[in-house]
Design a protein around this motif. Structure first.
Motif, PDB file in Angstrom:
ATOM      1  N   GLY A 138     -25.282  11.943   6.070  1.00  7.71           N
ATOM      2  CA  GLY A 138     -25.260  11.859   4.614  1.00  7.71           C
ATOM      3  C   GLY A 138     -23.878  11.814   3.998  1.00  7.71           C
ATOM      4  N   ILE A 139     -22.857  11.510   4.787  1.00  3.58           N
ATOM      5  CA  ILE A 139     -21.501  11.381   4.241  1.00  3.58           C
ATOM      6  C   ILE A 139     -21.439  10.084   3.441  1.00  3.58           C
ATOM      7  N   LEU A 140     -21.197  10.199   2.148  1.00  4.49           N
ATOM      8  CA  LEU A 140     -21.346   9.047   1.253  1.00  4.49           C
ATOM      9  C   LEU A 140     -20.275   7.982   1.433  1.00  4.49           C
ATOM     10  N   HIS A 141     -19.064   8.380   1.844  1.00  6.69           N
ATOM     11  CA  HIS A 141     -17.960   7.424   1.906  1.00  6.69           C
ATOM     12  C   HIS A 141     -17.259   7.515   3.254  1.00  6.69           C
ATOM     13  N   PHE A 142     -17.028   6.335   3.856  1.00 11.67           N
ATOM     14  CA  PHE A 142     -16.361   6.249   5.148  1.00 11.67           C
ATOM     15  C   PHE A 142     -15.356   5.109   5.111  1.00 11.67           C
ATOM     16  N   TRP A 143     -14.117   5.397   5.580  1.00 13.17           N
ATOM     17  CA  TRP A 143     -13.094   4.365   5.674  1.00 13.17           C
ATOM     18  C   TRP A 143     -12.673   4.209   7.132  1.00 13.17           C
ATOM     19  N   ARG A 144     -12.532   2.964   7.563  1.00 11.27           N
ATOM     20  CA  ARG A 144     -11.992   2.661   8.890  1.00 11.27           C
ATOM     21  C   ARG A 144     -10.669   1.939   8.713  1.00 11.27           C
ATOM     22  N   VAL A 145      -9.627   2.461   9.345  1.00 10.43           N
ATOM     23  CA  VAL A 145      -8.276   1.920   9.181  1.00 10.43           C
ATOM     24  C   VAL A 145      -7.855   1.257  10.489  1.00 10.43           C
ATOM     25  N   VAL A 154      -7.840  -1.565   5.567  1.00 11.98           N
ATOM     26  CA  VAL A 154      -8.814  -0.486   5.380  1.00 11.98           C
ATOM     27  C   VAL A 154     -10.166  -1.098   5.027  1.00 11.98           C
ATOM     28  N   TYR A 155     -11.157  -0.764   5.832  1.00 10.71           N
ATOM     29  CA  TYR A 155     -12.538  -1.185   5.607  1.00 10.71           C
ATOM     30  C   TYR A 155     -13.258  -0.019   4.941  1.00 10.71           C
ATOM     31  N   VAL A 156     -13.720  -0.231   3.729  1.00 10.89           N
ATOM     32  CA  VAL A 156     -14.324   0.825   2.923  1.00 10.89           C
ATOM     33  C   VAL A 156     -15.841   0.657   2.926  1.00 10.89           C
ATOM     34  N   TYR A 157     -16.539   1.741   3.231  1.00 10.27           N
ATOM     35  CA  TYR A 157     -18.004   1.718   3.305  1.00 10.27           C
ATOM     36  C   TYR A 157     -18.589   2.794   2.392  1.00 10.27           C
ATOM     37  N   GLU A 158     -19.759   2.474   1.844  1.00 14.49           N
ATOM     38  CA  GLU A 158     -20.489   3.424   1.007  1.00 14.49           C
ATOM     39  C   GLU A 158     -21.927   3.505   1.503  1.00 14.49           C
ATOM     40  N   LEU A 159     -22.469   4.721   1.506  1.00 13.38           N
ATOM     41  CA  LEU A 159     -23.816   4.935   2.021  1.00 13.38           C
ATOM     42  C   LEU A 159     -24.860   4.371   1.068  1.00 13.38           C
ATOM     43  N   ASP A 160     -25.750   3.565   1.611  1.00 12.81           N
ATOM     44  CA  ASP A 160     -26.885   3.039   0.850  1.00 12.81           C
ATOM     45  C   ASP A 160     -28.041   4.016   1.041  1.00 12.81           C
ATOM     46  N   PRO A 161     -28.434   4.751  -0.003  1.00 10.04           N
ATOM     47  CA  PRO A 161     -29.483   5.763   0.164  1.00 10.04           C
ATOM     48  C   PRO A 161     -30.838   5.174   0.533  1.00 10.04           C
ATOM     49  N   SER A 162     -31.059   3.889   0.235  1.00  3.52           N
ATOM     50  CA  SER A 162     -32.355   3.297   0.546  1.00  3.52           C
ATOM     51  C   SER A 162     -32.504   2.980   2.025  1.00  3.52           C
ATOM     52  N   THR A 163     -31.377   2.772   2.716  1.00  2.53           N
ATOM     53  CA  THR A 163     -31.435   2.442   4.143  1.00  2.53           C
ATOM     54  C   THR A 163     -30.866   3.550   5.028  1.00  2.53           C
ATOM     55  N   GLY A 164     -30.086   4.444   4.429  1.00  2.00           N
ATOM     56  CA  GLY A 164     -29.442   5.490   5.215  1.00  2.00           C
ATOM     57  C   GLY A 164     -28.314   4.981   6.080  1.00  2.00           C
ATOM     58  N   SER A 165     -27.793   3.779   5.761  1.00  2.00           N
ATOM     59  CA  SER A 165     -26.689   3.213   6.533  1.00  2.00           C
ATOM     60  C   SER A 165     -25.587   2.763   5.569  1.00  2.00           C
ATOM     61  N   TYR A 166     -24.420   2.447   6.139  1.00  2.50           N
ATOM     62  CA  TYR A 166     -23.283   2.065   5.312  1.00  2.50           C
ATOM     63  C   TYR A 166     -23.317   0.577   4.973  1.00  2.50           C
ATOM     64  N   THR A 168     -20.676  -2.431   3.216  1.00  2.10           N
ATOM     65  CA  THR A 168     -19.259  -2.669   2.949  1.00  2.10           C
ATOM     66  C   THR A 168     -18.998  -2.664   1.454  1.00  2.10           C
ATOM     67  N   ALA A 169     -18.032  -1.841   1.041  1.00  2.00           N
ATOM     68  CA  ALA A 169     -17.656  -1.773  -0.369  1.00  2.00           C
ATOM     69  C   ALA A 169     -16.331  -2.468  -0.631  1.00  2.00           C
ATOM     70  N   GLY A 170     -15.682  -2.953   0.422  1.00  2.00           N
ATOM     71  CA  GLY A 170     -14.431  -3.682   0.231  1.00  2.00           C
ATOM     72  C   GLY A 170     -13.557  -3.640   1.470  1.00  2.00           C
ATOM     73  N   ILE A 171     -12.680  -4.644   1.587  1.00  2.00           N
ATOM     74  CA  ILE A 171     -11.672  -4.697   2.645  1.00  2.00           C
ATOM     75  C   ILE A 171     -10.328  -4.826   1.954  1.00  2.00           C
ATOM     76  N   PHE A 172      -9.416  -3.903   2.247  1.00  2.00           N
ATOM     77  CA  PHE A 172      -8.162  -3.807   1.509  1.00  2.00           C
ATOM     78  C   PHE A 172      -6.980  -3.978   2.449  1.00  2.00           C
ATOM     79  N   HIS A 173      -5.998  -4.792   1.999  1.00  2.00           N
ATOM     80  CA  HIS A 173      -4.844  -5.084   2.834  1.00  2.00           C
ATOM     81  C   HIS A 173      -3.566  -4.407   2.332  1.00  2.00           C
ATOM     82  N   ASP A 174      -3.048  -4.798   1.203  1.00  2.00           N
ATOM     83  CA  ASP A 174      -1.785  -4.238   0.725  1.00  2.00           C
ATOM     84  C   ASP A 174      -1.974  -3.062  -0.230  1.00  2.00           C
TER      85      ASP A 174
END
Length: 199
Positions: A138-145, A154-166, A168-174
Motif C-alpha cells: 500500500g505504499i502510494l508513491h515509488f521512485w526508481r532512479v 527518475v521513474y515515478v510511479y503512483e499506486l492505482d487503488p483499483s488494481t493495487g499496482s503502480y 507510471t506518473a512520469g519519467i524525469f531527466h534533468d
C-alpha cells in the motif's frame, strides 16, 4: 581461501519456511544493509559512486522539502510482512510511526514515498520484485532512479487503488517536479555534476 573455510564466515542456513523479519535483528554477523525478501537474506554488493551520490542527494533534498509531519530516512528497513523486510535506499514516512531511538524498522503502512537507486546487481529486484512488494503493502508513491549514460533518470510511479499496482506518473531527466506525495522540485543534474576546484 582460509576465510572461506572459517566457520565464522559461512552462510547462515535458513530454517524451514525461511527467515522472518524478526531474524534480521537477532542473526549474528550479518553484513550491514542485509534485506529480507521472501524469507531469503539479500546481501548488498559494493555500491557505485552514482548510487552514493543519488542516495545522498535525495536524502538531503527531501529533508529540505518535506512537510513537518514526516521524516526522511536513508537505508532503513520496513516491515511488509513476516517474510519481507526490504531496505529502500530512501523513504519518507509519517512522523506518527516514529518510536524510540532503538527502533530498527518502520511499518510499510507509514511510508509515503520509497526510492530505489538501481545498481548493476539490483536491477531485477528494483525493477520487478520490490515495486510489487511495495504496491502490495500500500505504499502510494515509488521512485526508481537509474544511471543513463552518466545522467540520473527518475521513474515515478503512483499506486492505482483499483488494481493495487503502480502506474507510471512520469519519467524525469534533468528536473523532477511533482505535487505528490507533497510538492517536490529537484535539479537532477546536481547528482552527477562535476565538482569545480578552486582556481
Amino acid at each position: 581461501m582460509g576465510a572461506l573455510m572459517n566457520p565464522e564466515h559461512s552462510w547462515p542456513i535458513p530454517p524451514p519456511g525461511g527467515w522472518t523479519a524478526d531474524d534480521l535483528d537477532t542473526l549474528p554477523n550479518l553484513p550491514p544493509h542485509t534485506e529480507l525478501i521472501d524469507g531469503s537474506l539479500v546481501f548488498v554488493s559494493p555500491q557505485t559512486q552514482f548510487h552514493m551520490r543519488a542516495v545522498n542527494f535525495f536524502t538531503w533534498q527531501l529533508m529540505d522539502q518535506q512537510p513537518p509531519d514526516s521524516e526522511v530516512f536513508r537505508e532503513f528497513t520496513i516491515d511488509i510482512d513476516r517474510h519481507n523486510r526490504p531496505e529502500p535506499d530512501v523513504i519518507v514516512v509519517d512522523e506518527s510511526a516514529m518510536g524510540d531511538l532503538d527502533q530498527t524498522r518502520l511499518p510499510a503502512g507509514s511510508v509515503r514515498l520509497a526510492i530505489e537507486v538501481v545498481s548493476p546487481e539490483s536491477v531485477g529486484r528494483d525493477r520487478g520484485v520490490k515495486p510489487v512488494k511495495y504496491a502490495q503493502a500500500g505504499i502510494l508513491h515509488f521512485w526508481r532512479v537509474e544511471n543513463k549514460d552518466g545522467r540520473a533518470v527518475v521513474y515515478v510511479y503512483e499506486l492505482d487503488p483499483s488494481t493495487g499496482s503502480y502506474g507510471t506518473a512520469g519519467i524525469f531527466h534533468d528536473r523532477l517536479k511533482v505535487s505528490a506525495p507533497f510538492p517536490i522540485d529537484l535539479d537532477l543534474t546536481a547528482i552527477t555534476a562535476k565538482r569545480r576546484t578552486a582556481e
